[in-house]
Design a protein around this motif. Structure first.
Motif, PDB file in Angstrom:
ATOM      1  N   TYR A   9      46.626  63.497  33.323  1.00  0.00           N
ATOM      2  CA  TYR A   9      45.619  63.460  34.384  1.00  0.00           C
ATOM      3  C   TYR A   9      45.524  64.844  35.006  1.00  0.00           C
ATOM      4  CZ  TYR A   9      42.979  62.288  38.516  1.00  0.00           C
ATOM      5  OH  TYR A   9      42.017  62.274  39.471  1.00  0.00           O
ATOM      6  N   GLY A  10      44.270  65.336  35.198  1.00  0.00           N
ATOM      7  CA  GLY A  10      44.088  66.667  35.749  1.00  0.00           C
ATOM      8  C   GLY A  10      42.790  66.813  36.507  1.00  0.00           C
ATOM      9  N   LEU A  11      42.307  68.034  36.643  1.00  0.00           N
ATOM     10  CA  LEU A  11      41.124  68.312  37.443  1.00  0.00           C
ATOM     11  C   LEU A  11      39.866  67.649  36.893  1.00  0.00           C
ATOM     12  CD1 LEU A  11      41.694  72.113  38.219  1.00  0.00           C
ATOM     13  CD2 LEU A  11      42.079  70.157  39.735  1.00  0.00           C
ATOM     14  N   ASP A  12      39.809  67.389  35.581  1.00  0.00           N
ATOM     15  CA  ASP A  12      38.665  66.707  34.980  1.00  0.00           C
ATOM     16  C   ASP A  12      38.917  65.224  34.783  1.00  0.00           C
ATOM     17  OD1 ASP A  12      36.927  68.845  34.850  1.00  0.00           O
ATOM     18  OD2 ASP A  12      37.696  69.537  32.922  1.00  0.00           O
ATOM     19  N   GLY A  13      39.928  64.686  35.462  1.00  0.00           N
ATOM     20  CA  GLY A  13      40.196  63.263  35.360  1.00  0.00           C
ATOM     21  C   GLY A  13      41.200  62.955  34.261  1.00  0.00           C
ATOM     22  N   PHE A  14      41.011  61.803  33.633  1.00  0.00           N
ATOM     23  CA  PHE A  14      41.956  61.330  32.631  1.00  0.00           C
ATOM     24  C   PHE A  14      41.716  62.009  31.284  1.00  0.00           C
ATOM     25  CE2 PHE A  14      41.556  57.772  35.636  1.00  0.00           C
ATOM     26  CZ  PHE A  14      42.892  57.629  35.982  1.00  0.00           C
ATOM     27  N   LYS A  15      42.793  62.388  30.638  1.00  0.00           N
ATOM     28  CA  LYS A  15      42.722  62.874  29.267  1.00  0.00           C
ATOM     29  C   LYS A  15      43.002  61.683  28.362  1.00  0.00           C
ATOM     30  CE  LYS A  15      44.658  66.119  25.924  1.00  0.00           C
ATOM     31  NZ  LYS A  15      45.710  67.142  25.639  1.00  0.00           N
ATOM     32  N   ILE A  16      41.976  61.255  27.625  1.00  0.00           N
ATOM     33  CA  ILE A  16      42.063  60.036  26.827  1.00  0.00           C
ATOM     34  C   ILE A  16      41.944  60.385  25.348  1.00  0.00           C
ATOM     35  CG2 ILE A  16      41.032  57.774  26.376  1.00  0.00           C
ATOM     36  CD1 ILE A  16      39.906  57.868  29.228  1.00  0.00           C
ATOM     37  N   GLU A  17      42.816  59.809  24.539  1.00  0.00           N
ATOM     38  CA  GLU A  17      42.741  59.967  23.093  1.00  0.00           C
ATOM     39  C   GLU A  17      42.742  58.598  22.434  1.00  0.00           C
ATOM     40  OE1 GLU A  17      45.746  62.520  21.539  1.00  0.00           O
ATOM     41  OE2 GLU A  17      45.147  64.250  22.777  1.00  0.00           O
ATOM     42  N   ARG A  18      42.057  58.529  21.308  1.00  0.00           N
ATOM     43  CA  ARG A  18      42.074  57.312  20.500  1.00  0.00           C
ATOM     44  C   ARG A  18      42.887  57.591  19.245  1.00  0.00           C
ATOM     45  NH1 ARG A  18      36.598  57.171  22.484  1.00  0.00           N
ATOM     46  NH2 ARG A  18      36.196  55.241  23.618  1.00  0.00           N
ATOM     47  N   PRO A  19      44.038  56.938  19.100  1.00  0.00           N
ATOM     48  CA  PRO A  19      44.849  57.190  17.920  1.00  0.00           C
ATOM     49  C   PRO A  19      44.167  56.701  16.654  1.00  0.00           C
ATOM     50  CG  PRO A  19      45.829  55.499  19.302  1.00  0.00           C
ATOM     51  CD  PRO A  19      44.608  55.971  20.004  1.00  0.00           C
ATOM     52  N   SER A  20      44.514  57.289  15.537  1.00  0.00           N
ATOM     53  CA  SER A  20      43.935  56.852  14.265  1.00  0.00           C
ATOM     54  C   SER A  20      44.533  55.519  13.857  1.00  0.00           C
ATOM     55  CB  SER A  20      44.233  57.892  13.176  1.00  0.00           C
ATOM     56  OG  SER A  20      45.624  58.061  13.062  1.00  0.00           O
ATOM     57  N   ALA A  21      43.744  54.770  13.081  1.00  0.00           N
ATOM     58  CA  ALA A  21      44.203  53.467  12.626  1.00  0.00           C
ATOM     59  C   ALA A  21      45.269  53.655  11.566  1.00  0.00           C
ATOM     60  CB  ALA A  21      43.029  52.687  12.074  1.00  0.00           C
ATOM     61  N   ASN A  22      45.969  52.744  11.181  1.00  0.00           N
ATOM     62  CA  ASN A  22      46.981  52.705  10.104  1.00  0.00           C
ATOM     63  C   ASN A  22      48.397  52.746  10.635  1.00  0.00           C
ATOM     64  OD1 ASN A  22      45.424  52.649   8.160  1.00  0.00           O
ATOM     65  ND2 ASN A  22      45.532  54.721   7.509  1.00  0.00           N
TER      66      ASN A  22
END
Length: 547
Positions: free
Chosen positions: A521-534
Motif C-alpha cells: 500500500y502506498g501513495l497510489d493506493g493498493f498494489k494488486i497483482e493477479r498470480p498466474s494459474a497453475n
C-alpha cells in the motif's frame, strides 16, 4: 510447511494459484460479539483468510478491537488495534504509555491512481516518544506503530464508525412535509408536476460529486485492508469482486412510473441497449396503469422484470408490516403471472427504504432489493441529501441489497437543474470514481423523463457506450448481480490456498472467481497483482480458516 501443489481438473470445485511468497491468515478478536461481527464483515468483504481462534499463534496477524493481555511490545506477531469508542482509545493509550486526544475531522485514503475515499470522523490522536506514524493523510495520522515492535494502532474506530455509517442510515427519517403529502386522501401524483418540482427543487450545487458522501463505507473497508498490508511482511490474498478479468461492474435499471413511459419511452431506451448488447432491469408498479402480458414479456426478454410496488403513492414506508407484506407479495405475484417467469427483485418507489422493508421482502420471497441510494442530492422522503455511503452489494436479512450508486436522472435533471448532456457528464464522473473503487455502477434511468425522449437518445447512447467500450466493465442485470454476489459471498480461500465454496449450488461459479494479491500500500493506493494459474498458495497447516 508442506508442499500442497497438485494437478486439478478444469471442472474441479477449487481453483489453485501459485505464489512465490507465502502468507498467513488473520486472527480477528473483539470486545464482544458485536465488535467481532463487524470485523468479520470487513474480512468477508475482502475475502481475506481469517480465523476467530483466540489462542496466540506467532504466525498470524492479530486484528482486534480489544486489548488481549498476552500482547505487548515484545511480541513478534503483527498486531493491529482499532479502538472502540473513547473508552477503548484511552485503554489502549494507558496500556502502551501514550496520550490520546480527539478531534472531528475529514480523512482521506488513496486506493488507486487518482482515486481516493473519504470520511468525516472522530480521529483518535495518539502521541508518545515511542510512536512512529506509518500512514498519514496530510497532518492526520491514520496508523501509528510502536517503535521496535510489531504493534500498530489505528486512529479511526472501525467498529463504531461502520455501524454508524452503514447501519445508521438504513432507516430513512421522513420529513414532516412529506408525511403531510402522504396523508392526503389522494396520491401526491395528482399534484401538478410543476408544483411538485418546485416543492422538491434543490440548489444546483447539490449535484456536485463528493466522494465523502458517496463512499464513506469504502474508506473504512479500505483502511482495514491498508492496515493489514502495512503490518504484514507478506502478500494479503483476497478474492476479486467481479468475474474473471473484470475490475468493476454496471447494472442498468429503469423504474417505469407512467403508462407513457412504458409504451413510448421504454422502446427508445431498449433500442439503444440492443444496439450495444446491454440487458437491463425494468421495475414496474402493478396497480398504477394497465399492464399487458405482451409488454411485460417483451421487457423481460430484453433483460428482466422487477417489482416497483403496487402503487407509486409514497405510502409504502408508512404501511404496517402486514400491509407491506401484502403489497409486495401482490406485486410479485402479478408480475410473475404477466411475465410468465420468476421475479426476484424489488425497488421501492422514491427509493424509500428501511430494515423493516428488507425483512418484509425476504418473507415475500424476494432475492434482492435495490432501494437504498449510495447518495442522492435530495431524497423525496427526507427532503435532504441522503445515502448509505456504500457502492458494493451487501447481504442483509438474507437478501442482497444493491445500492443505487449513481445519481438517478430525475435527481440530476429535475431536481438539480442540469441539462441532459451535463447530467451524462456528471454520471460519467461518478462512474470513474466507482471504477477506481472497483465497485458497482448501478444506473437508474426513467423512460418517463428526458432520456426516454427522442432528443435524449444521443446522450443515452454516449453514456452506455462508455461502459460497453471498457473491457474491464462487467455488465449484468440487477438479478445477475445479486446471484453473482451470493456466489462470491459463499466463496473463501481454504487451508490448501485454493478458492472454494460453502455451497454446492455455487460450485459452477468458482472458475469465474479470481484470486488477487495485495502486495503493498502506498501513495497510489493498493498494489494488486493477479498470480498466474497453475499452482498453489502455501498456508500454515494449523491455520484452520473460517468456512
Amino acid at each position: 510447511m508442506a508442499d500442497r501443489r497438485a494437478v486439478i481438473p478444469a471442472q474441479a470445485r477449487s481453483q489453485e494459484i501459485e505464489l512465490d511468497q507465502k502468507f498467513v491468515p488473520i486472527v480477528l478478536a473483539g470486545n464482544d460479539d458485536h465488535d467481532l461481527s463487524i470485523l468479520t464483515e470487513y474480512a468477508e468483504f475482502w475475502k481475506v483468510p481469517y480465523t476467530l481462534r483466540s489462542q496466540v499463534d506467532r504466525r498470524n496477524i492479530l486484528f482486534t478491537s480489544s486489548l488481549p493481555k498476552e500482547i505487548d511490545t515484545q511480541d513478534s506477531r503483527p498486531a493491529i488495534f482499532s479502538p472502540t469508542r473513547i473508552e477503548g482509545a484511552r485503554e489502549i493509550a494507558r496500556h502502551f504509555g501514550l496520550d490520546v486526544t480527539f478531534e472531528e475531522t475529514p480523512v482521506r485514503l488513496p486506493i488507486s491512481p487518482g482515486v481516493s475515499v473519504s470520511l468525516q470522523t472522530r480521529l483518535y490522536q495518539f502521541s508518545g516518544p515511542e510512536l512512529e506514524p506509518v500512514l498519514k493523510d496530510g497532518e492526520n495520522i491514520l496508523v501509528n506503530k510502536i517503535l521496535g515492535s510489531a504493534v500498530h494502532i489505528l486512529s479511526v474506530d472501525l467498529v463504531s464508525e461502520y455501524h454508524r455509517v452503514m447501519y445508521g442510515r438504513m432507516d430513512e427519517n421522513p420529513n414532516w412535509r412529506f408525511r403531510l403529502l402522504t396523508r392526503m386522501p389522494f396520491s401526491y401524483r395528482l399534484i401538478p408536476s410543476s408544483i411538485r418540482n418546485r416543492f422538491f427543487k434543490a440548489k444546483r450545487s447539490v449535484t456536485a460529486f463528493r466522494e465523502e458522501l458517496l463512499g464513506p463505507v469504502e474508506f473504512l473497508r479500505s483502511l482495514f485492508l491498508a492496515s493489514l498490508s502495512i503490518a504484514s511482511q507478506d502478500p494479503i490474498p483476497i478474492i476479486g469482486f467481479w468475474r474473471r478479468g473484470k475490475s468493476y461492474a454496471l447494472a442498468v435499471s429503469h423504474d417505469v412510473e407512467t403508462q407513457l413511459g412504458l409504451e413510448d419511452g421504454a422502446g427508445r431506451l431498449i433500442e439503444v441497449e440492443k444496439e450495444l448488447g446491454i440487458r437491463s432491469t425494468w421495475n414496474l408498479p402493478t396497480n398504477r396503469y394497465p399492464l399487458s402480458s405482451q409488454l411485460v414479456i417483451a421487457l423481460a426478454e430484453n433483460g428482466e422484470v422487477g417489482c416497483h410496488d403496487t402503487k407509486h403513492d409514497g405510502r409504502l414506508l408508512f404501511a404496517s408490516i402486514t400491509d407491506k407484506l401484502d403489497r409486495v407479495k401482490r406485486c410479485r405475484e402479478r408480475l410473475e403471472f404477466l411475465s410468465r417467469r420468476p421475479v426476484r427483485g424489488f425497488r421501492a418507489p422514491l427509493l424509500q427504504h428501511s430494515r423493516e422493508l428488507v425483512e418484509t421482502l425476504g418473507k415475500a420471497g424476494y432475492e434482492y432489493d435495490s432501494s437504498m441510494p449510495s447518495w442522492e442530492p435530495l431524497s423525496p422522503t427526507s427532503l435532504k441529501p441522503h445515502g448509505i455511503g456504500a457502492v458494493f452489494p451487501f447481504l442483509i436479512s438474507g437478501l442482497v441489497e444493491i445500492p443505487v450508486s449513481m445519481p438517478q436522472d430525475h435527481q440530476l435533471i429535475r431536481v438539480g437543474g442540469l441539462r441532459v448532456a451535463e447530467a451524462v457528464d456528471q454520471l460519467l464522473e461518478v462512474s470513474r470514481w466507482i471504477k477506481g473503487t472497483r465497485g458497482a455502477c448501478v444506473l437508474l434511468v426513467h423512460p418517463d423523463y428526458e432520456f426516454g425522449q427522442e432528443e435524449g437518445r444521443k446522450e443515452y447512447l454516449r453514456l452506455l457506450r462508455s461502459f460497453r467500450s471498457d473491457p474491464a466493465c462487467d455488465i449484468m442485470t440487477l438479478g445477475e448481480m445479486a446471484r453473482w454476489w451470493i456466489y462470491r459471498q459463499e466463496s473463501y480461500i481454504d487451508e490448501g490456498g485454493m478458492i472454494n465454496t460453502r455451497s454446492d449450488e455455487s460450485k459452477n461459479a468458482i472458475g469465474e472467481l479470481e484470486l488477487e494479491l495485495i502486495m503493498g500500500y502506498g501513495l497510489d493506493g493498493f498494489k494488486i497483482e493477479r498470480p498466474s494459474a497453475n499452482s498453489v498458495i502455501e498456508m500454515p497447516k494449523s491455520s484452520r480458516l473460517r468456512s
